[in-house]
Design an enzyme around this catalytic site. Structure first.
Site, short mmCIF file in Angstrom:
data_model
loop_
_atom_site.label_atom_id
_atom_site.label_comp_id
_atom_site.label_asym_id
_atom_site.label_seq_id
_atom_site.Cartn_x
_atom_site.Cartn_y
_atom_site.Cartn_z
CB CYS A 56 -0.89 0.06 1.25
SG CYS A 56 -1.24 -1.49 2.06
CG ASP A 88 -5.99 -2.01 9.07
OD1 ASP A 88 -5.11 -1.41 9.71
OD2 ASP A 88 -7.17 -1.66 9.05
CB CYS A 129 -2.39 1.48 4.39
SG CYS A 129 -3.05 -0.09 5.00
CG ASP A 130 -7.38 -0.17 5.66
OD1 ASP A 130 -7.26 -0.10 4.43
OD2 ASP A 130 -7.78 -1.20 6.22
CE LYS A 131 -8.49 1.58 10.58
NZ LYS A 131 -8.15 0.58 9.55
CB CYS A 201 -6.83 -4.16 -0.14
SG CYS A 201 -5.75 -4.84 1.12
CD GLU A 451 -10.03 -3.31 9.92
OE1 GLU A 451 -9.37 -4.16 9.27
OE2 GLU A 451 -10.27 -2.18 9.48
CB SER A 477 -11.38 -6.01 7.21
OG SER A 477 -10.91 -5.78 5.91
#
Length: 574
Positions: A56, A88, A129-131, A201, A451, A477
């Site tokens: 990521c 994650d 990435c996510d956060k 992702c 998650e 997730s």
């Protein structure tokens, strides 16, 4: 150039570059090779979440160089810095996931401190990435200097035995392997090919969901959220962002001029329409909080309820981010939402134009079936639904995209923490119809609101994804699918009803009417509450201890400070 230079009298960087008293400061800039002209130009922070933790983030440093070229070509002086990311996909399924959500606060805080400490005038933030995406956007609206967000781009899909695959398939393969439906050789072969490039992702998991938000909320350039990480055009988006940030410095257009309540509603609508991650219901209130806008889980859920689900994206659908981008990207989805009355077209964006103006030239692509017209949706209800009831007075959230059964009732099977639940799933110590209850995983109780992808993916891999349900005060997730309810509040650690449930209690979930209840009387719940005692976790020192002392409830975004409503002076006005 003169206009940009003369801006210094009003910009934060004047405190570190202007006047005789700042000669020592300027000597540092000369030491780094800056010219006199560069020192007296506006300073633009170019922040990235680059690291070598996961694909990521691996391409972000390259993209930052393109941003810097754009800034320099437009008469600004770029100042690159990096901050952390907890990925994650790597943190999932073990104690490392405690660090994930707290990392959002560290990202926002560290970007704020770097900008404050060095007097930067504007910000281009790159996240993968996510956060890191909401963390970077939170910093932008907190600082309120001219800002542009850039997503690092999605990963390309892999191919296994002639079929496209993502990391979601690998997580679910663990469940298949555990029940003998996949060989060691196939699991090994799948893990080697599922993630073939740099990028986050590839399906509409949390990273791509929040990337979609960045365009819809107006902080990112149109189309920039969709281009996969390996595509060379990512550098063009980055170069353009570097140039555009200087226009924003000149015009004085700031993030809080862009991130209004209407813009937050636009963002929530695109999440619902795209079948996005339930984590958006945590991050949108947190972004709003930085602006001083009250926009809770219930406000998000209200938008979700009335927005159609129109994007056929994994994990509930068929396609990944690459397919969506090539079909027309986020603007294609936003255009049909706007044309059918589901977006506010008058919201300002970083282009200096409104949403409606940005979308004016977007034409419908009839040769694709990734995005459906908003008046001919996949389902009339959004892909994410808010729930409320005696089990969740502060609300809960469930992702219904791709689900056919929207109601579930069954006996509770309770676990204090994910590990025990995962072991029960692995050992198949449950029955069809059970409702798994994982508690003490909330923002404070976890701490960090982990998650539960390892558990939910294992259930799906065992073929039980639609035969059981799972509720938690933790999170899921964006890759989770099945009847999985997260963000149940109040959390168990503060005495919420989820902490009072016992094995065998009947839990009823209704995603059509938006309710979640346990079949217990108020008197019985009150009796159990008198017998409940707070439960200690293992984190009695370090950052996670500090986070647990500060973090608020999920309904308000799990934030850790008072927010924009209590601000006296924004950094941009120092």
């Amino acid at each position: 150039m003169d206009a940009k230079t003369n801006l210094k009298a009003k910009l934060p960087s004047r405190h570190v570059t202007e006047g005789p008293a700042r000669a020592p400061h300027r000597s540092y800039y000369y030491a780094m090779g800056l010219t006199t002209q560069q020192i007296h130009q506006p300073f633009v922070g170019v922040a990235s979440c680059w690291n070598e933790a996961a694909p990521c983030n691996i391409a972000l440093m390259r993209q930052a160089q393109a941003v810097k070229k754009g800034v320099a070509s437009a008469g600004g002086t770029p100042r690159e810095f990096v901050t952390i990311t907890v990925t994650d996909g790597i943190a999932m399924g073990h104690s490392g996931m405690h660090a994930s959500l707290p990392s959002r606060e560290v990202i926002a805080d560290s970007v704020e401190l770097t900008m404050r400490g060095h007097g930067y005038d504007a910000l281009v933030g790159i996240a993968g990435c996510d956060k890191s995406l909401p963390g970077m956007m939170m910093a932008m609206v907190r600082l309120n200097v001219p800002s542009i967000f850039i997503y690092g781009g999605s990963i390309l899909p892999g191919t296994f035995k002639g079929k496209p695959v993502t990391v979601q398939d690998v997580f679910e393969a663990v469940g298949k392997h555990s029940v003998g439906q996949m060989s060691d050789e196939d699991l090994f072969g799948l893990e080697q090919v599922a993630c073939p490039s740099a990028g986050a992702c590839g399906a509409q998991f949390t990273a791509n969901t929040m990337a979609t938000v960045s365009e819809a909320i107006g902080l990112a350039l149109p189309y920039s959220a969709g281009a996969p990480a390996p595509y060379e055009m990512r550098d063009q988006f980055c170069m353009t962002a570097g140039e555009q940030i200087m226009d924003l410095v000149l015009s004085g257009l700031r993030p809080r001029d862009i991130v209004t309540r209407k813009a937050l509603e636009n963002a929530a609508a695109t999440v619902a329409a795209s079948g996005g991650s339930t984590n958006a219901a945590l991050h949108l209130p947190a972004i709003a909080h930085e602006c001083g806008i009250e926009f809770t889980l219930f406000d998000v859920a209200e938008i979700f309820k009335k927005t159609p689900y129109i994007a056929d994206l994994k994990p509930g659908g068929r396609y990944v981010a690459k397919d969506w981008f090539e079909a027309g990207g986020v603007p294609l989805l936003m255009k049909t939402l706007l044309d059918n009355g589901f977006l506010h077209g008058d919201c300002m964006t970083v282009t200096g134009r409104t949403i409606a103006e940005n979308l004016k030239s977007v034409k419908w692509n009839p040769d694709q079936d990734v995005v459906h017209p908003a008046d001919k949706p996949i389902t009339v209800t959004g892909g994410v639904v808010g729930l409320k009831g005696n089990l969740a007075p502060d609300g809960a959230i469930v992702k219904v995209a791709g689900m056919t059964n929207l109601k579930f009732s069954g006996p509770a099977l309770c676990f204090d923490g994910e590990e025990a639940c995962f072991q029960a799933v692995k050992d198949k110590k449950y029955k069809v119809g059970d409702v798994f209850v994982i508690r003490y995983e909330g923002p404070r109780g976890g701490p960090g609101m982990r998650e539960m992808l390892s558990t939910t993916a294992a259930l799906y891999g065992q073929g039980m994804g639609d035969k059981v349900a799972l509720i938690t005060d933790g999170r899921f997730s964006g890759a989770t699918r099945g009847f999985c309810v997260g963000h149940v509040g109040p959390e168990a650690a503060v005495g919420g009803p989820i902490g009072l449930i016992q094995d065998g209690d009947i839990i009823e979930i209704d995603a059509v009417n938006g309710t979640i209840n346990v079949k217990l009387s108020d008197a019985e719940l009150a009796k159990r509450r008198t017998q409940w005692k707070p439960r200690e976790n293992d984190f009695t020192s370090g950052y996670l201890w500090k986070y647990a002392q500060q973090v608020g409830p999920a309904v308000n975004g799990a934030v850790t400070h008072p927010g924009g409503a209590f601000e006296k002076v924004a950094y941009a006005d120092v």
